[in-house]
Design a protein around this motif. Structure first.
Motif, PDB file in Angstrom:
ATOM      1  N   GLU A 174       0.836  -1.203   0.000  1.00  0.00           N
ATOM      2  CA  GLU A 174       0.000   0.000   0.000  1.00  0.00           C
ATOM      3  C   GLU A 174       0.868   1.249   0.000  1.00  0.00           C
ATOM      4  O   GLU A 174       1.815   1.354   0.780  1.00  0.00           O
ATOM      5  N   ARG A 175       0.504   2.173  -0.849  1.00  0.00           N
ATOM      6  CA  ARG A 175       1.253   3.430  -0.949  1.00  0.00           C
ATOM      7  C   ARG A 175       1.352   4.133   0.410  1.00  0.00           C
ATOM      8  O   ARG A 175       2.397   4.658   0.786  1.00  0.00           O
ATOM      9  N   SER A 176       0.225   4.148   1.160  1.00  0.00           N
ATOM     10  CA  SER A 176       0.205   4.853   2.448  1.00  0.00           C
ATOM     11  C   SER A 176       1.164   4.200   3.451  1.00  0.00           C
ATOM     12  O   SER A 176       1.826   4.897   4.227  1.00  0.00           O
ATOM     13  N   ILE A 177       1.255   2.871   3.423  1.00  0.00           N
ATOM     14  CA  ILE A 177       2.173   2.161   4.321  1.00  0.00           C
ATOM     15  C   ILE A 177       3.616   2.481   3.957  1.00  0.00           C
ATOM     16  O   ILE A 177       4.453   2.757   4.819  1.00  0.00           O
ATOM     17  N   ILE A 178       3.927   2.458   2.656  1.00  0.00           N
ATOM     18  CA  ILE A 178       5.292   2.753   2.197  1.00  0.00           C
ATOM     19  C   ILE A 178       5.675   4.183   2.571  1.00  0.00           C
ATOM     20  O   ILE A 178       6.767   4.442   3.099  1.00  0.00           O
ATOM     21  N   PHE A 179       4.756   5.127   2.314  1.00  0.00           N
ATOM     22  CA  PHE A 179       5.006   6.533   2.657  1.00  0.00           C
ATOM     23  C   PHE A 179       5.316   6.672   4.148  1.00  0.00           C
ATOM     24  O   PHE A 179       6.254   7.369   4.545  1.00  0.00           O
ATOM     25  N   ARG A 180       4.495   6.003   4.968  1.00  0.00           N
ATOM     26  CA  ARG A 180       4.672   6.156   6.412  1.00  0.00           C
ATOM     27  C   ARG A 180       6.007   5.569   6.860  1.00  0.00           C
ATOM     28  O   ARG A 180       6.677   6.134   7.730  1.00  0.00           O
ATOM     29  N   PHE A 181       6.406   4.442   6.271  1.00  0.00           N
ATOM     30  CA  PHE A 181       7.697   3.842   6.615  1.00  0.00           C
ATOM     31  C   PHE A 181       8.830   4.820   6.296  1.00  0.00           C
ATOM     32  O   PHE A 181       9.743   5.014   7.107  1.00  0.00           O
TER      33      PHE A 181
ATOM     34  N   ASN B 226      15.127   3.981   4.973  1.00  0.00           N
ATOM     35  CA  ASN B 226      16.035   4.325   3.869  1.00  0.00           C
ATOM     36  C   ASN B 226      15.661   3.654   2.559  1.00  0.00           C
ATOM     37  O   ASN B 226      16.240   3.954   1.516  1.00  0.00           O
ATOM     38  N   GLY B 227      14.708   2.744   2.605  1.00  0.00           N
ATOM     39  CA  GLY B 227      14.312   2.051   1.389  1.00  0.00           C
ATOM     40  C   GLY B 227      13.199   1.069   1.682  1.00  0.00           C
ATOM     41  O   GLY B 227      12.833   0.846   2.851  1.00  0.00           O
TER      42      GLY B 227
ATOM     43  N   VAL C 204       7.814  -1.058  -6.068  1.00  0.00           N
ATOM     44  CA  VAL C 204       7.567   0.039  -5.112  1.00  0.00           C
ATOM     45  C   VAL C 204       7.687   1.387  -5.825  1.00  0.00           C
ATOM     46  O   VAL C 204       6.881   2.294  -5.607  1.00  0.00           O
ATOM     47  N   GLN C 205       8.690   1.525  -6.699  1.00  0.00           N
ATOM     48  CA  GLN C 205       8.824   2.766  -7.482  1.00  0.00           C
ATOM     49  C   GLN C 205       7.558   3.026  -8.290  1.00  0.00           C
ATOM     50  O   GLN C 205       7.066   4.165  -8.342  1.00  0.00           O
TER      51      GLN C 205
END
Length: 204
Positions: free
Chosen positions: A84-91, A97-98, A127-128
């Motif tokens: 999920e985009r929101s999960i990746i953003f929050r991480f 760092n990646g 992810v990109q």
């Protein structure tokens, strides 16, 4: 370099350990709990942490934030099925760092880790693609794992975290982690709103 892998699935741990040992530059430490790696890095120098997002004793999002607060120079890379985009953003907002999805091929996993070590923002190809998608004003239905779907249905049926844990044979802490991730994915303020959104979108 000292590298710690944190994942509560032994097969994933063993697979990543085997892959990274082939690279030859890492001394590898494996952990199944976030709290254990926090204790370890307080006493031992760790250069890189590969961190799963859903752990039995809490959320990798929170563990990432804690690691970066205590040891800002430690490189923390998420490795997860959570797409999920929101999960990746929050991480990443929490200092990550990646981020790598677990379906990335072995060469890509090594490449992303090396990018992070060099100081680049390191994201696997999928992810990109997720991050580059234009953000629309409309609500995007989140992608749920099978376990998240089971927890969501149980919440909608009015079960408590203890009851859900007993039903699915998982710990209460794991259930709470799934609850937090569901709230994040649905951008819901509470469980009532979560169930409402899921019902409106015919997910339950």
């Amino acid at each position: 370099m000292n590298l710690a892998i944190v994942d509560d699935h032994p097969m994933i741990l063993e697979g990543l350990r085997s892959l990274l040992q082939q690279d030859g530059k890492f001394q590898i430490f494996s952990f199944t709990k976030g709290a254990t790696v926090l204790d370890f890095i307080q006493e031992n120098k760790v250069d890189v942490v590969l961190l799963d997002i859903v752990l039995t004793d809490g959320s990798g999002l929170d563990f990432c934030k804690t690691i970066k607060q205590k040891l800002p120079k430690t490189i923390v890379v998420g490795i997860s099925n959570q797409a999920e985009r929101s999960i990746i953003f929050r991480f990443l907002e929490n200092g990550g760092n990646g981020y790598i999805l677990k379906n990335a091929d072995p060469k890509e996993i090594i490449k992303v880790i090396n990018n992070a070590i060099r100081g680049d923002l390191a994201l696997s190809k999928e992810v990109q693609d997720i991050m580059m998608r234009p953000s629309s004003g409309y609500f995007e239905l989140p992608r749920l794992t099978k376990r998240e779907q089971q927890v969501l249905l149980a919440i909608a049926d009015g079960h408590t975290s203890i009851e859900i844990g007993e039903k699915l044979f998982i710990s209460v802490i794991t259930v709470e982690t799934h609850r937090r991730n569901l709230l994040q994915k649905f951008k819901a303020k509470n469980m009532v709103e979560l169930v409402k959104i899921a019902t409106e979108n015919k997910l339950i």
